[in-house]
Design a protein around this motif. Structure first.
Motif, PDB file in Angstrom:
ATOM      1  N   SER A  58      19.483 195.264  83.353  1.00  0.00           N
ATOM      2  CA  SER A  58      19.323 196.711  83.227  1.00  0.00           C
ATOM      3  C   SER A  58      17.986 197.083  82.579  1.00  0.00           C
ATOM      4  N   SER A  74      14.599 200.529  79.432  1.00  0.00           N
ATOM      5  CA  SER A  74      15.970 200.447  79.949  1.00  0.00           C
ATOM      6  C   SER A  74      16.083 201.326  81.193  1.00  0.00           C
ATOM      7  N   TYR A  76      19.139 202.222  82.381  1.00  0.00           N
ATOM      8  CA  TYR A  76      20.395 202.978  82.310  1.00  0.00           C
ATOM      9  C   TYR A  76      20.583 203.646  80.985  1.00  0.00           C
TER      10      TYR A  76
END
Length: 76
Positions: A58, A74, A76
């Motif tokens: 991710s 990141s 997400y």
């Protein structure tokens, strides 16, 4: 796996090592565009000098021309 994306009228290679690459690429595009609009100066500088992206899980590592500008973000 290697694929290409277009960002700021440049073709950027994206290296993936997971099976769900379509979702990761879609998320990457959303995150990069959002960071260009609302991100801090360091993130914007990294994106503007981007030479490649490596997606692992991710997270995306943004490799810039200047090694000091390389960041991991990141998705997400």
């Amino acid at each position: 796996m290697k694929t290409m994306i277009s960002l700021q009228n440049k073709i950027i290679p994206v290296y993936l090592n997971e099976s769900n690459n379509k979702k990761a690429l879609d998320k990457l595009g959303e995150v990069l565009n959002r960071k260009l609009e609302t991100g801090k100066t360091a993130v914007k500088n990294c994106i503007l000098s981007l030479i490649s992206v490596e997606i692992s899980g991710s997270e995306a590592t943004l490799h810039a021309i200047n090694e000091k500008d390389t960041l991991t973000i990141s998705l997400y």
